[in-house]
Design a protein around this motif. Structure first.
Motif, PDB file in Angstrom:
ATOM      1  N   THR A   1       6.843  -8.477 -11.858  1.00  0.00           N
ATOM      2  CA  THR A   1       8.650  -8.563 -11.297  1.00  0.00           C
ATOM      3  C   THR A   1       8.617  -7.810  -9.736  1.00  0.00           C
ATOM      4  N   VAL A   2       9.643  -8.278  -8.908  1.00  0.00           N
ATOM      5  CA  VAL A   2       9.634  -7.985  -7.685  1.00  0.00           C
ATOM      6  C   VAL A   2       9.175  -6.798  -7.640  1.00  0.00           C
ATOM      7  N   SER A   3      10.082  -5.602  -8.619  1.00  0.00           N
ATOM      8  CA  SER A   3       9.711  -4.172  -7.943  1.00  0.00           C
ATOM      9  C   SER A   3       8.301  -3.486  -8.542  1.00  0.00           C
ATOM     10  N   THR A   4       7.425  -4.855  -9.085  1.00  0.00           N
ATOM     11  CA  THR A   4       5.793  -4.203  -9.935  1.00  0.00           C
ATOM     12  C   THR A   4       5.293  -4.692  -8.078  1.00  0.00           C
ATOM     13  N   VAL A   5       5.577  -5.460  -7.447  1.00  0.00           N
ATOM     14  CA  VAL A   5       4.813  -6.592  -6.319  1.00  0.00           C
ATOM     15  C   VAL A   5       5.184  -5.266  -5.124  1.00  0.00           C
ATOM     16  N   GLU A   6       5.867  -4.117  -4.949  1.00  0.00           N
ATOM     17  CA  GLU A   6       5.822  -3.593  -4.314  1.00  0.00           C
ATOM     18  C   GLU A   6       5.278  -2.247  -3.973  1.00  0.00           C
ATOM     19  N   ALA A   7       5.266  -1.888  -5.518  1.00  0.00           N
ATOM     20  CA  ALA A   7       4.454  -0.785  -6.419  1.00  0.00           C
ATOM     21  C   ALA A   7       3.202  -1.377  -5.774  1.00  0.00           C
ATOM     22  N   GLU A   8       2.600  -2.776  -6.382  1.00  0.00           N
ATOM     23  CA  GLU A   8       1.905  -2.912  -5.555  1.00  0.00           C
ATOM     24  C   GLU A   8       0.544  -3.092  -4.161  1.00  0.00           C
ATOM     25  N   LEU A   9       2.138  -3.401  -3.514  1.00  0.00           N
ATOM     26  CA  LEU A   9       1.151  -2.787  -1.973  1.00  0.00           C
ATOM     27  C   LEU A   9       0.712  -2.007  -1.752  1.00  0.00           C
ATOM     28  N   VAL A  10       1.376  -0.587  -2.114  1.00  0.00           N
ATOM     29  CA  VAL A  10       1.667   0.667  -1.732  1.00  0.00           C
ATOM     30  C   VAL A  10       0.030   0.686  -3.044  1.00  0.00           C
ATOM     31  N   LYS A  11      -0.347   0.505  -3.358  1.00  0.00           N
ATOM     32  CA  LYS A  11      -1.848   0.535  -4.255  1.00  0.00           C
ATOM     33  C   LYS A  11      -2.165  -0.149  -3.514  1.00  0.00           C
ATOM     34  N   ARG A  12      -2.352  -1.751  -3.156  1.00  0.00           N
ATOM     35  CA  ARG A  12      -3.435  -1.904  -2.289  1.00  0.00           C
ATOM     36  C   ARG A  12      -3.940  -0.788  -1.283  1.00  0.00           C
ATOM     37  N   LEU A  13      -2.394  -0.643  -0.773  1.00  0.00           N
ATOM     38  CA  LEU A  13      -2.877   1.079   0.322  1.00  0.00           C
ATOM     39  C   LEU A  13      -3.660   1.511   0.083  1.00  0.00           C
ATOM     40  N   ILE A  14      -3.515   1.999  -0.884  1.00  0.00           N
ATOM     41  CA  ILE A  14      -4.489   3.065  -1.356  1.00  0.00           C
ATOM     42  C   ILE A  14      -5.817   2.811  -1.689  1.00  0.00           C
ATOM     43  N   VAL A  15      -5.823   1.477  -1.990  1.00  0.00           N
ATOM     44  CA  VAL A  15      -7.401   0.955  -2.400  1.00  0.00           C
ATOM     45  C   VAL A  15      -7.961   1.020  -0.847  1.00  0.00           C
ATOM     46  N   ILE A  16      -7.386  -0.087   0.436  1.00  0.00           N
ATOM     47  CA  ILE A  16      -8.017   0.096   1.411  1.00  0.00           C
ATOM     48  C   ILE A  16      -8.687   1.590   2.274  1.00  0.00           C
ATOM     49  N   MET A  17      -7.958   2.467   1.947  1.00  0.00           N
ATOM     50  CA  MET A  17      -7.858   3.249   2.325  1.00  0.00           C
ATOM     51  C   MET A  17      -9.246   4.223   1.473  1.00  0.00           C
ATOM     52  N   ILE A  18      -9.760   3.667   0.144  1.00  0.00           N
ATOM     53  CA  ILE A  18     -10.866   4.330  -0.159  1.00  0.00           C
ATOM     54  C   ILE A  18     -11.601   3.460  -0.028  1.00  0.00           C
ATOM     55  N   ALA A  19     -11.687   1.748   0.103  1.00  0.00           N
ATOM     56  CA  ALA A  19     -13.106   1.086   0.195  1.00  0.00           C
ATOM     57  C   ALA A  19     -13.371   1.348   1.373  1.00  0.00           C
TER      58      ALA A  19
END
Lengths: 248, 419
Positions: free
Chosen positions: A114-132
């Motif tokens: 859903t669109v709201s999950t997509v927004e949360a996905e962006l946050v997750k992506r930010l965290i994953v990049i900060m780890i990677a």
């Protein structure tokens, strides 16, 4: 005396054991190890919390090797890179591109996000990049190009000398780019003391400021990308010329 | 075998001479990304016999070193069994230099390692091409490099040294620049220190500390002020502190010009990197994309600086020129653009770190005297880091001399005299 780091992964021998251990740390980023690849819509914060916990674990491993100061600078690179991805994602969201993707995905899968999950996905992506980002830099630095070149120069290593040379150049180009990035960051700070805002921005007024900031971010990302690419390419002939002489 | 010398009027001329002699194309970074990528073919894929039969030392030492530690450059690539002894014998550099990352070395130290590496490689190739090696070196190391190159020639290596016009000239025939309009500034440096932490990863590197110890505090100085001292002493580091781009351990240095304080602006040693791959005009467009008024002002300052340099060149050596005015792309024009941007941002102090690098003596003198005049008109003090003390005689108001203590991290700073 101040010093940084307690662990030195570069000393783990043989090299394949070092690679194995470092890869173990990264398994969750490859979707192995039980961390939620897709965020669940009913447990978004819980899933994000798991990713943050994993991030703290990786940052600790990196920090123990390189020290707090270097970890912070690597995290800064990760944050800037991650924010660029996240901001682009938000822009796409506002341009209704996600809805388009969602509609397209509906044809493929019944469980499209859903669109709201997509927004949360962006946050997750930010965290994953900060780890990677810090993790990748740790891996790159754990395999010094000079060790690989020594291997290539060994009389019994000559069978695969060309291969080792190619691996060394590949690794060293990345390491070199991050070294240059350090110098560039100083040049950037000299030009823009606030780093993420331009020094000269008198034309920014009211609503135009947001558009101005986006234009500046776009031009900055372009400048950095081209400069890093140029520096990587500038380095290659020197490395090839130098390293092809090794052992001769 | 006698050493052959070639003198070039500009960096662009030197680049084409390198191409002719060693078949290496140096990509034109100051022409913008389009020209850079168009010239990559020659840089990336040139494997002609001429290029592989030469050991080359380019004027930008970062293009000479391919490994992160100087020790590896000399042992692994140049095949030297005992680099410590070699570095100590020829250049008397500090013992921990070889194990420090290349990125932590000063420009002069990187050039010295590049020259040593080139000389060692030339034993295998038989040909050595050294481009503009002296500019970043102090007098002691210049002499040491001359001796080393002489030894190399005596051993039978075909050695060609390319220098910028005036780089190794006799001090007596230098143009004496007229003094600048007076402008005084103060610099407070007491208890300013900096520590680069030791590191254990990926290799053990030692801690390095610098404690600045001024003979008076604050210094009352006449602009332009020359910062001079040995290679690796900490001049560039101090300038980065003054510009606020690195932070000291304790107290911050203070700059005051007519009651106005703030951070200095700095054009770095490798100033070309500060263009972020843009040409001079593109740089001004990029930096002032969000400030039209300042962009116009910067263009006026750019034109004024360029015109002043052109006039100086015409009156002192008509064969030299600033470059194409419609599509500016020379190193001189790049420096003019970087400086124009800094001048319109109205800092209390403008620092020019090795302003003459890759310029002929006359071009450098014209550039620095024009910058000083415009800066003083705007109440901006100027500091110059340079090993070419004789170039700035007449123009420079005061000199700050940096010298190392016999033991410990203290760097004594005293007022010197250019006379």
């Amino acid at each position: 005396m101040t010093s940084t780091g307690f662990l030195n992964y570069a000393r783990i021998r043989p090299w394949w054991l070092r690679l194995f251990i470092l890869l173990l740390f990264a398994l969750p980023m490859f979707g192995i190890g039980g961390l939620p690849v897709q965020l669940r819509s009913d447990a978004v914060f819980q899933d994000l919390g798991v990713w943050v916990s994993y991030g703290v674990f990786v940052w600790l491993l990196v920090g123990l090797a390189v020290g707090a100061e270097k970890l912070l600078s690597w995290l800064c690179v990760g944050v800037i890179f991650g924010l660029t991805v996240a901001v682009s994602g938000v822009v796409l969201r506002h341009m209704k591109v996600w809805e388009l993707i969602q509609h397209l995905a509906d044809y493929v899968s019944k469980s499209s996000p859903t669109v709201s999950t997509v927004e949360a996905e962006l946050v997750k992506r930010l965290i994953v990049i900060m780890i990677a980002v810090p993790y990748s830099l740790l891996v790159l630095e754990s395999f010094p190009a000079s060790d690989i070149l020594r291997r290539a120069a060994r009389p019994n290593g000559s069978k695969h000398a060309e291969l080792w040379l190619a691996v060394a150049i590949f690794l060293r180009v990345f390491q070199h780019v991050f070294e240059v990035a350090g110098n560039l960051l100083l040049a950037w700070r000299e030009e823009n003391p606030r780093l993420l805002l331009p020094r000269h921005q008198r034309d920014w007024h009211g609503l135009g400021a947001g558009a101005g900031l986006l234009r500046w971010i776009k031009s900055s990302v372009w400048s950095w990308s081209v400069t890093l690419l140029e520096q990587a390419l500038l380095f290659v002939p020197t490395a090839v010329r130098d390293w092809s002489r090794i052992g001769r | 075998m006698p050493i052959s010398h070639t003198t070039c009027k500009s960096y662009e001329e030197m680049s084409s001479d390198v191409m002719r002699t060693a078949s290496i194309t140096i990509p034109p970074i100051t022409r913008g990304p389009g020209a850079f990528f168009a010239s990559l073919d020659g840089w990336l894929f040139n494997n002609s016999e001429a290029s592989s039969s030469h050991a080359i030392v380019l004027p930008d030492p970062s293009l000479n070193l391919s490994l992160p530690y100087p020790e590896d450059e000399l042992t692994l690539i140049a095949g030297c069994a005992n680099p410590q002894a070699l570095v100590r014998r020829h250049f008397h550099l500090r013992d921990d230099l070889l194990s420090s990352p290349v990125t932590s070395l000063s420009g002069g130290e990187r050039m010295l390692i590049s020259i040593l590496k080139g000389v060692l490689l030339a034993e295998k190739t038989g040909n050595l091409l050294v481009c503009s090696p002296f500019f970043w070196l102090d007098n002691y190391h210049r002499q040491a490099v001359r001796s080393l190159l002489h030894e190399t020639g005596v051993r039978g290596t075909n050695t060609n040294v390319m220098t910028m016009l005036g780089e190794v000239g006799d001090a007596d025939d230098h143009t004496i620049l007229p003094p600048a309009d007076p402008l005084e500034w103060t610099l407070s440096l007491a208890r300013v220190s900096l520590t680069f932490a030791a590191s254990r990863f990926p290799r053990e590197t030692p801690e390095k500390s610098i404690v600045y110890s001024p003979s008076e505090d604050p210094f009352s100085l006449k602009s332009p002020t020359l910062f001079s001292g040995a290679n690796g002493i900490g001049k560039t580091t101090l300038c980065k502190l003054l510009a606020g781009i690195i932070q000291p351990k304790g107290r911050k240095p203070e700059i005051t010009v007519r009651g106005y304080t703030g951070n200095a602006r700095l054009t770095m040693q490798d100033s070309v990197l500060q263009l972020f791959s843009a040409s001079p005009q593109m740089h001004l467009r990029r930096v002032f994309a969000h400030d039209e008024k300042l962009r116009d002002e910067a263009r006026e300052v750019y034109d004024e600086l360029q015109e002043a340099c052109a006039e100086f060149l015409t009156s002192h050596d008509p064969q030299q020129h600033v470059g194409d005015r419609t599509t500016p792309c020379t190193v001189l024009q790049a420096k003019v653009a970087l400086t124009a941007e800094r001048l319109v941002s109205k800092p209390p102090l403008l620092i020019l770190d090795e302003p003459g690098w890759c310029l002929s003596r006359v071009a450098a003198q014209g550039f620095v005297s024009a910058v000083t005049r415009i800066a003083h008109n705007r109440r901006i003090a100027v500091a110059i880091i340079s090993h070419e003390r004789a170039w700035w005689r007449g123009l420079v108001g005061d000199e700050l001399v940096f010298s190392a203590s016999t033991s410990g991290p203290e760097v004594a700073i005293t007022k010197g005299s250019l006379t």
